[in-house]
Structures are given as structure tokens and as C-alpha cells.
Design a protein around this motif. Structure first.
Motif, PDB file in Angstrom:
ATOM      1  N   ILE A   1      43.781  37.026  32.206  1.00  0.00           N
ATOM      2  CA  ILE A   1      42.698  37.333  31.267  1.00  0.00           C
ATOM      3  C   ILE A   1      41.737  38.366  31.838  1.00  0.00           C
ATOM      4  O   ILE A   1      40.962  38.972  31.091  1.00  0.00           O
ATOM      5  N   GLU A   2      41.785  38.603  33.146  1.00  0.00           N
ATOM      6  CA  GLU A   2      40.920  39.616  33.753  1.00  0.00           C
ATOM      7  C   GLU A   2      41.541  40.047  35.090  1.00  0.00           C
ATOM      8  O   GLU A   2      42.030  39.202  35.847  1.00  0.00           O
ATOM      9  N   TRP A   3      41.521  41.354  35.363  1.00  0.00           N
ATOM     10  CA  TRP A   3      42.049  41.888  36.605  1.00  0.00           C
ATOM     11  C   TRP A   3      41.075  42.904  37.189  1.00  0.00           C
ATOM     12  O   TRP A   3      40.612  43.812  36.487  1.00  0.00           O
ATOM     13  N   ARG A   4      40.717  42.712  38.473  1.00  0.00           N
ATOM     14  CA  ARG A   4      39.719  43.550  39.138  1.00  0.00           C
ATOM     15  C   ARG A   4      40.300  44.231  40.381  1.00  0.00           C
ATOM     16  O   ARG A   4      39.740  44.153  41.467  1.00  0.00           O
ATOM     17  N   ASN A   5      41.436  44.874  40.198  1.00  0.00           N
ATOM     18  CA  ASN A   5      42.108  45.674  41.238  1.00  0.00           C
ATOM     19  C   ASN A   5      42.744  44.836  42.342  1.00  0.00           C
ATOM     20  O   ASN A   5      43.908  45.050  42.705  1.00  0.00           O
ATOM     21  N   THR A   6      42.019  43.903  42.964  1.00  0.00           N
ATOM     22  CA  THR A   6      42.595  43.092  44.042  1.00  0.00           C
ATOM     23  C   THR A   6      42.629  41.611  43.713  1.00  0.00           C
ATOM     24  O   THR A   6      43.309  40.841  44.411  1.00  0.00           O
ATOM     25  N   TYR A   7      41.916  41.205  42.704  1.00  0.00           N
ATOM     26  CA  TYR A   7      41.929  39.799  42.306  1.00  0.00           C
ATOM     27  C   TYR A   7      41.675  39.712  40.800  1.00  0.00           C
ATOM     28  O   TYR A   7      41.271  40.684  40.142  1.00  0.00           O
TER      29      TYR A   7
END
Length: 533
Positions: free
Chosen positions: A406-412
Motif C-alpha cells: 500500500i506504500e513504498w518509500r524506496n527502501t521500505y
């Protein structure tokens, strides 16, 4: 097209179904092809004007000039109709002081009559029994014209009507509104004298005879231009009147032109005036003044054209109608069938019905709120039970579950689990928890991607983390949407609230606006607004 070449007349006609128009239900009528679509006047000099203009400033400049010149002319169009006739009167915009009068069949649109009056400015002020009542403003005459043959039945000079009178001025006229009463009333513009003529509608060229005439002793009772919006019936004139409002406030505090709206009637023969109703801006301000109801209201400061924008019409012997279009079209019916006592009882019952309807709607809203709260409580209880089951049977048990990003922030990022594990809320995962050696998708992580993983207790109390994360075969599939009727899933609300850092109410509305799409809801809330430089 008054700008260049011709004047086109279009008239639409449609029957009204008595059953369909009964009651308060709005009826929409779709107009199709016009009954009348004819050229009634042509600009004979348009071609010559254009040719000359091309030699000077060009055709476009001359066209604009011609448009400006024609827009200053007043067409003064007037349309009357009966069950079988349509009568149209207007000024020819391409000729100086030429009046055109046309008569059409109301059923087929066929033209019966086309008359032109060169060098005459004439107005059509009434139509009944195939007779047209007109005013010749050039010669100051009142005419009664037969629309059967176009001949004049009656010609009255204004100078003769004013002969030996104490005052002098133009006259206007009005037909009796009752179909079976062949009478015409003429009134001097200063309301000082009247005449009533009677004619025989069965004889085509029957000359009307004077039935009665006399002065109006108190002409201040009648407003200026009273016949513009009045109805005449059996010797009685019904009309609107502006009555100055008197208040207890000092004169400098009173609003300018403040007035009441009075509807009254005047009997010419008996020379007496009777007010029917007095309307103010608020029902509670109503002063009993021989009116039949205190439910009707009107503006305390009417707009310009107060009388003419409130035309009156007779429904039957004891009912009077008024169309008020000063702000929004409103039809008011003044019913004289009831005495004061019975009318009060009717209005008291109407007020009780309104209060009862208000209470019913309030009770319905309160019951809906209780039902909503009960459903939310049931969902919260079920969610707590599912969370307990998931902690006991899934967390730290090496049980593989399914979910989607539901959400991706490049490394997590964060995952939304399926099944009972949904009750655990959003699940944290790091790039180091993934298994790229198995599917080779490390560099293509995106929101909505389907995953398989195990769940363990997170670093913070009450949090959870995914391990051994692998892409589900098939890659990015359709993200499931969870709801309970019109209400989003409580787990989804919690996840959106945590991820977007908004309140539960905002998260709930965001899910509703995206049709319970949790990814779209989060995206709408966390997407920064556009910057303009």
C-alpha cells in the motif's frame, strides 16, 4: 437575425395535460420543432450597405456598425393567443415607425393575416373573441380590430375621450378575463376616468356600445399603470399595489422604498375599493387587513417593475392567482371559499403537519445514527476478535500469508494483509526482508504488487513486520476492496489514518471517495499539492 438581413419569428406551442400538471410535481416539457418559423421582415438595404462598406473600411466594420444601429431600435413585440389563434404585433426594425400585425392558426401555424402599418407606431394590448385591442401611438387612437378580416371595428380618438374632461392624457384598455363576458374597460392613464364597452362576439363586425362610464373619485387607490398587470372581471378590477410600510424605527433608520405588497380590487360602478391581502416579508409580521391567509409573503423592498412582474389572473369566482417572478417563479393562490374561522383551522392543521414531518425526519436521523453506531461497535468487536486470533495463530508462527503493497518509500514500505491477518493493520517490511533470489523483482517494487510473507512481532509495541517477502506469481493483480455496506472496513480506516497521518474521519471519507480503494485513498491524501512558479 436583426444584425444584417432579416427578422425571424419562432413560436413554440405545446398542450398541457391536466393530470400531469396536477399537484406539486414538476413537469418538464421538451420543445421540439417550432410551430411558427417565419421571416417577418427583411433588411432591403443590407446588400447595398455591404457593397459600399467594402470600399471604405471593409465588410466587418460595416456589419458591426449596422448591428449597433439596429440594437437601438425597440421591436416592442407582443404575443397573445387563444385556443385557435396566435396574434403577434411588433415594430419593423428595418423601417421607420412601421408596425407589423400577424395572425396564425394555433394548431397548424398557418398564417391567416399579415398587416403592415407604414409610418405608424402601434401596440397590441389585448386579444379576445378574435378581436385585437390596439393603441395607435402615432395618431393617438384606440382601435378594435377584427382578426378575421383585418378591418377596424371601433376607432376611438384619445382627444374625443378627453373631451370636456377635467384632466387630459392617454388611455389604455383591458378585456374581461371571463370567456363568456364580452366587455372591455378603458382607463385614462392618470386613473381619473373609466369606460366599459360591451360587444356581441357572435356578430363579426358588431360595433361595441358604451355600457357605463364615469370618474374615479379617489384615483390614488389605483397605482400607476394599473392595467399592465391587472385582471378585469364583471366590472371589478383586480390589481397589485405597493403600500408604504410604517415602522416604529426613526425615519433615518428605515430602509428606502420599504413597502408592503397589497392585492386589492376596485368596483368601477360602486366606486369602492377592497383590499384582499397584505403581504410582508415574514408571516409573523402580518397585520390582519381583510386578507384571507397569513401564509403568503413577499419582499419588503420589491425590485423595479414590482407590479408588472406579478401578473394576476382569475381562476374562478372565488379564487385569484398571482405569478410572482421577481426572484424565483412562485404561484400564489388566494382562495376566498373559506371564512376566517375555517381558514385558521386549516392553517393550524398545516402547521401541525409540518411540525410532525420535522419530528419524523429528526427521529429517522437519530435512528440512523444509532444503527450506524451499533454497526461500528459490532465491527470493532469483530476486529478485536480477529486480531486476537491472528496474534495466536499467525504472528511468529512462520505461517505464510498474502497481501499487497500500500506504500513504498524506496527502501521500505507497508503491506495490507488478506484474511484474518487484515486485523493486524499495516505490516512494515524492509528491502532486506525480501527474497530477490527467488523472483528477481527487487528493482521493480511498486504499490499494489501482490506478496507472500510471514509476520513477526515488530520493534515497537503493537507493531508487526513482514519477513521472507516474495512476489506472488502473476505480479501486480487487482487490489481487493473491503467494505461493510456504505461504510469502509475499520482496518482500512486505521491503515489510511496511520499512513497518511490524518484523522479517522478524513480517512473514512477518503475511502468512500475512492470506492474503498485503500491505495487510491492513501495516494490522494499524501500527494503534495501542485506548485506554481
Amino acid at each position: 437575425d436583426t444584425a444584417v438581413t432579416s427578422l425571424q419569428l419562432k413560436v413554440w406551442s405545446t398542450p398541457l395535460d391536466a393530470e400531469a400538471t396536477a399537484g406539486d410535481q414538476q413537469v418538464v416539457i421538451q420543445l421540439e420543432a417550432p410551430l411558427l418559423d417565419q421571416t417577418v421582415a427583411e433588411n432591403e438595404n443590407s446588400e447595398n450597405t455591404s457593397t459600399a462598406a467594402k470600399k471604405k473600411k471593409g465588410n466587418q466594420d460595416t456589419k458591426a456598425k449596422l448591428t449597433r444601429e439596429l440594437s437601438k431600435k425597440e421591436l416592442k413585440p407582443t404575443v397573445f393567443h387563444s385556443s385557435d389563434r396566435i396574434v403577434v404585433c411588433l415594430l419593423n426594425p428595418y423601417k421607420t415607425r412601421e408596425t407589423i400585425l400577424m395572425v396564425f392558426n394555433a394548431g397548424s401555424g398557418e398564417k391567416y393575416l399579415h398587416l403592415t402599418y407604414p409610418d405608424m407606431e402601434m401596440s397590441l394590448i389585448g386579444f379576445k373573441d378574435n378581436l385585437a385591442l390596439m393603441i395607435n401611438r402615432t395618431s393617438s387612437h384606440i382601435l378594435l380590430l377584427s382578426t378575421e378580416c383585418g378591418e377596424t371595428v371601433l376607432d376611438l380618438a384619445i382627444s374625443d375621450l378627453n373631451k370636456d374632461a377635467s384632466s387630459y392624457g392617454p388611455w389604455v384598455g383591458l378585456f374581461d378575463c371571463v370567456p363568456g363576458t364580452p366587455e372591455i374597460v378603458l382607463l385614462r392613464s392618470d386613473n381619473s376616468e373609466y369606460r366599459i364597452y360591451k360587444y356581441d362576439p357572435k356578430v363579426e363586425m358588431s360595433v361595441p356600445v358604451l355600457k357605463e362610464s364615469g370618474p374615479v373619485y379617489d384615483k390614488s387607490l389605483l397605482p400607476r399603470d394599473v392595467l399592465n398587470c391587472a385582471s378585469f372581471r364583471d366590472g371589478v378590477l383586480y390589481f397589485n399595489k405597493r403600500t408604504p410600510a410604517t415602522t416604529a424605527e426613526p425615519l433615518y433608520m428605515q430602509e428606502r422604498n420599504e413597502c408592503y405588497h397589497e392585492v386589492g380590487c376596485y368596483h368601477f360602478n360602486k366606486q369602492n375599493y377592497m383590499p384582499l391581502t397584505l403581504m410582508t416579508s415574514q408571516p409573523m409580521m402580518m397585520t390582519k387587513y381583510n386578507e384571507q391567509s397569513n401564509t403568503h409573503t413577499d419582499s419588503m423592498v420589491p425590485a423595479k417593475g414590482f407590479e408588472t412582474r406579478r401578473p394576476l389572473f382569475i381562476i374562478d369566482t372565488l379564487r385569484l392567482g398571482q405569478l410572482n417572478d421577481s426572484y424565483a417563479p412562485t404561484l400564489k393562490i388566494f382562495d376566498m371559499n373559506h371564512d376566517e374561522s375555517s381558514l385558521i383551522n386549516i392553517e393550524i392543521q398545516q402547521m401541525k403537519d409540518i411540525e410532525e414531518e420535522v419530528r419524523r425526519k429528526q427521529a429517522l436521523r437519530e435512528q440512523q445514527e444509532r444503527d450506524k453506531e451499533a454497526m461500528q461497535q459490532q465491527l470493532r468487536t469483530q476486529m478485536e476478535q480477529d486480531r486476537t486470533d491472528a496474534r495466536q495463530n499467525i504472528v511468529d508462527k512462520k505461517i505464510r500469508v498474502k497481501g499487497y503493497i500500500i506504500e513504498w518509500r524506496n527502501t521500505y514500505g507497508f503491506i495490507r494483509s488478506e484474511g484474518v491477518a487484515r486485523s493486524l493493520g499495516r505490516i512494515f517490511f524492509h528491502r532486506s526482508n525480501m527474497m530477490p533470489h527467488k523472483f528477481g523483482w527487487n528493482s521493480n517494487i511498486e504499490v499494489g504488487m501482490q506478496l507472500e510473507y510471514t509476520i513477526s512481532t515488530g520493534r515497537d509495541p503493537g507493531s508487526f513486520q513482514a519477513y521472507d517477502v516474495a512476489a506472488k506469481s502473476g505480479g501486480k493483480d487487482l487490489v481487493p476492496r473491503h467494505s461493510h455496506g456504505q461504510m469502509p472496513d475499520l482496518g482500512d480506516i486505521q491503515i489510511v489514518s496511520q499512513t497518511a497521518r490524518v484523522s479517522h474521519d478524513i480517512a473514512q471519507n477518503a475511502l468512500k471517495n475512492t470506492n474503498f480503494d485503500i491505495i487510491a485513498a492513501i495516494s490522494n491524501l499524501v500527494t503534495p499539492p501542485a506548485q506554481f512558479y
